[in-house]
Design an enzyme around this catalytic site. Sequence first.
Site, PDB file in Angstrom:
ATOM      1  N   ASP A  85      20.957  37.649  30.080  1.00 39.52           N
ATOM      2  CA  ASP A  85      21.518  37.890  31.408  1.00 39.52           C
ATOM      3  C   ASP A  85      20.371  37.950  32.397  1.00 39.52           C
ATOM      4  O   ASP A  85      20.130  38.929  33.095  1.00 39.52           O
ATOM      5  CB  ASP A  85      22.386  39.146  31.450  1.00 39.52           C
ATOM      6  CG  ASP A  85      23.795  38.890  30.908  1.00 39.52           C
ATOM      7  OD1 ASP A  85      24.089  37.738  30.519  1.00 39.52           O
ATOM      8  OD2 ASP A  85      24.600  39.826  30.880  1.00 39.52           O
ATOM      9  N   TYR A  88      21.886  36.892  37.528  1.00 39.99           N
ATOM     10  CA  TYR A  88      23.243  37.315  37.904  1.00 39.99           C
ATOM     11  C   TYR A  88      23.645  36.667  39.228  1.00 39.99           C
ATOM     12  O   TYR A  88      22.775  36.317  40.035  1.00 39.99           O
ATOM     13  CB  TYR A  88      23.294  38.841  38.057  1.00 39.99           C
ATOM     14  CG  TYR A  88      23.346  39.600  36.763  1.00 39.99           C
ATOM     15  CD1 TYR A  88      24.555  39.774  36.087  1.00 39.99           C
ATOM     16  CD2 TYR A  88      22.198  40.140  36.206  1.00 39.99           C
ATOM     17  CE1 TYR A  88      24.611  40.478  34.894  1.00 39.99           C
ATOM     18  CE2 TYR A  88      22.244  40.840  35.015  1.00 39.99           C
ATOM     19  CZ  TYR A  88      23.459  41.009  34.355  1.00 39.99           C
ATOM     20  OH  TYR A  88      23.514  41.699  33.186  1.00 39.99           O
ATOM     21  N   HIS A 217      21.137  38.623  22.674  1.00 39.45           N
ATOM     22  CA  HIS A 217      21.653  39.275  23.873  1.00 39.45           C
ATOM     23  C   HIS A 217      22.676  40.351  23.529  1.00 39.45           C
ATOM     24  O   HIS A 217      22.651  41.456  24.082  1.00 39.45           O
ATOM     25  CB  HIS A 217      22.286  38.263  24.814  1.00 39.45           C
ATOM     26  CG  HIS A 217      22.928  38.900  26.020  1.00 39.45           C
ATOM     27  ND1 HIS A 217      22.192  39.593  26.964  1.00 39.45           N
ATOM     28  CD2 HIS A 217      24.234  38.995  26.415  1.00 39.45           C
ATOM     29  CE1 HIS A 217      23.011  40.067  27.897  1.00 39.45           C
ATOM     30  NE2 HIS A 217      24.252  39.723  27.585  1.00 39.45           N
ATOM     31  N   HIS A 226      30.129  47.991  26.413  1.00 42.49           N
ATOM     32  CA  HIS A 226      30.638  46.877  25.608  1.00 42.49           C
ATOM     33  C   HIS A 226      30.865  47.270  24.159  1.00 42.49           C
ATOM     34  O   HIS A 226      31.712  46.672  23.483  1.00 42.49           O
ATOM     35  CB  HIS A 226      29.668  45.696  25.669  1.00 42.49           C
ATOM     36  CG  HIS A 226      29.592  45.057  27.022  1.00 42.49           C
ATOM     37  ND1 HIS A 226      30.645  44.371  27.577  1.00 42.49           N
ATOM     38  CD2 HIS A 226      28.588  44.993  27.927  1.00 42.49           C
ATOM     39  CE1 HIS A 226      30.299  43.912  28.768  1.00 42.49           C
ATOM     40  NE2 HIS A 226      29.053  44.286  29.009  1.00 42.49           N
ATOM     41  N   HIS A 252      22.811  43.320  26.971  1.00 40.49           N
ATOM     42  CA  HIS A 252      24.266  43.280  27.163  1.00 40.49           C
ATOM     43  C   HIS A 252      24.818  44.600  27.679  1.00 40.49           C
ATOM     44  O   HIS A 252      25.420  44.645  28.742  1.00 40.49           O
ATOM     45  CB  HIS A 252      24.971  42.830  25.887  1.00 40.49           C
ATOM     46  CG  HIS A 252      26.380  42.376  26.102  1.00 40.49           C
ATOM     47  ND1 HIS A 252      26.740  41.513  27.124  1.00 40.49           N
ATOM     48  CD2 HIS A 252      27.530  42.642  25.424  1.00 40.49           C
ATOM     49  CE1 HIS A 252      28.038  41.278  27.071  1.00 40.49           C
ATOM     50  NE2 HIS A 252      28.534  41.945  26.052  1.00 40.49           N
ATOM     51  N   ASP A 253      24.651  45.683  26.936  1.00 41.98           N
ATOM     52  CA  ASP A 253      24.994  46.990  27.486  1.00 41.98           C
ATOM     53  C   ASP A 253      23.845  47.435  28.386  1.00 41.98           C
ATOM     54  O   ASP A 253      22.672  47.402  27.986  1.00 41.98           O
ATOM     55  CB  ASP A 253      25.239  48.015  26.381  1.00 41.98           C
ATOM     56  CG  ASP A 253      26.702  48.107  26.013  1.00 41.98           C
ATOM     57  OD1 ASP A 253      27.561  47.808  26.864  1.00 41.98           O
ATOM     58  OD2 ASP A 253      27.016  48.486  24.865  1.00 41.98           O
ATOM     59  N   HIS A 254      24.198  47.866  29.607  1.00 43.35           N
ATOM     60  CA  HIS A 254      23.185  48.176  30.616  1.00 43.35           C
ATOM     61  C   HIS A 254      22.677  49.605  30.438  1.00 43.35           C
ATOM     62  O   HIS A 254      22.946  50.503  31.232  1.00 43.35           O
ATOM     63  CB  HIS A 254      23.762  47.975  32.016  1.00 43.35           C
ATOM     64  CG  HIS A 254      24.167  46.564  32.290  1.00 43.35           C
ATOM     65  ND1 HIS A 254      24.693  46.151  33.495  1.00 43.35           N
ATOM     66  CD2 HIS A 254      24.125  45.456  31.505  1.00 43.35           C
ATOM     67  CE1 HIS A 254      24.963  44.846  33.434  1.00 43.35           C
ATOM     68  NE2 HIS A 254      24.623  44.413  32.246  1.00 43.35           N
TER      69      HIS A 254
END
Length: 335
Positions: A85, A88, A217, A226, A252-254
């Site tokens: 990611d 964006y 990712h 997620h 992926h998970d922030h």
Amino acid sequence: MASIHRSGSMGYLIILAVCVFLGVASYSCAELHRFEHAPKPDGSLTLFVIGDWGRRGAYNQSQLAFQMGIVGKELDIDFVISTGDNIYPNGLIGTDDPAFEYSFTKIYTASSLQKPWYSVLGNHDYRGDALAQLSPTLRHVDKRWICLRSYVVDAQVAEFFFVDTTPLVDNYFTQPGENVYDWRGVLPRNQYISNLLRDLHFALQQSNANWKIVVGHHTILSAGYHGNTLDLQNLLLPLLQENNVDLYINGHDHCLEHISSLESGIQFLTSGGGSMAWRGVVKWWKPEEMKFYYDGQGFMSLHLTQTQLDIAFYDIFANVLHKWTTSKHLHYSTL
């Protein structure tokens, strides 16, 4: 072509089973592209890991980049890993998209960060021109940028196996919603998945590195927004377990996260706090497995010698939030 000397191995049976399940009949072997990255003269290696960052400096991306520059100088880092990611909200629109410079080149400007950035694609990157991020043209824009779908970085003290996880996730194909994904080079998907898993399996088995680290990712295990990725648990995790992988690193998970599963010797590390974070979601997890969870921006460092591995997580002020160390005997090849 890679040689196959593994008849009867459980991993090969797993690959064959996956191929049969997916209806794939071709079992030819290919090697993942390899990069050589020498460690320091003393044999050590230090690097950063950051993910989910590319927002033109917004959501504290610029502030975090500033702190990375300071810590990177102190630690004398050798390279940076991006867990995807990268741009964006919907990747790049082409190799001439200014979003690359405004989200990468003009953000990570510190001298200590002028090192190779080994990157993978995330699901948001696939929503744009995925081939643009993979194009060598971007290296003419910024020579630090290295991004392939799946590949290996051989740093002698450790080998890093970068895996293109987005095509492994069913929902992007079956429930894309309003999102449009760039599947050029991925379709037919069944063939792509079988080739990827097969090539990864052989690369892992052929590795003589004392530390094996896989980067993707998507999460395998996560208490974040997620959560776990079932498709990766089914397709990817068995290969990591069989081949004695030490770390699985993802974005992926922030958030920043360290899970030490009781069912595996693998440490599951999430570094996805490169910009937007603070989702306010933390799902319950076994306390004996959850070593660390931080629902905010930050990055991770990794320091390796032949016999010791040290990780640390930092917040946006460069405060150390969590440290963890492990060691092992030096592995000697019997080949």
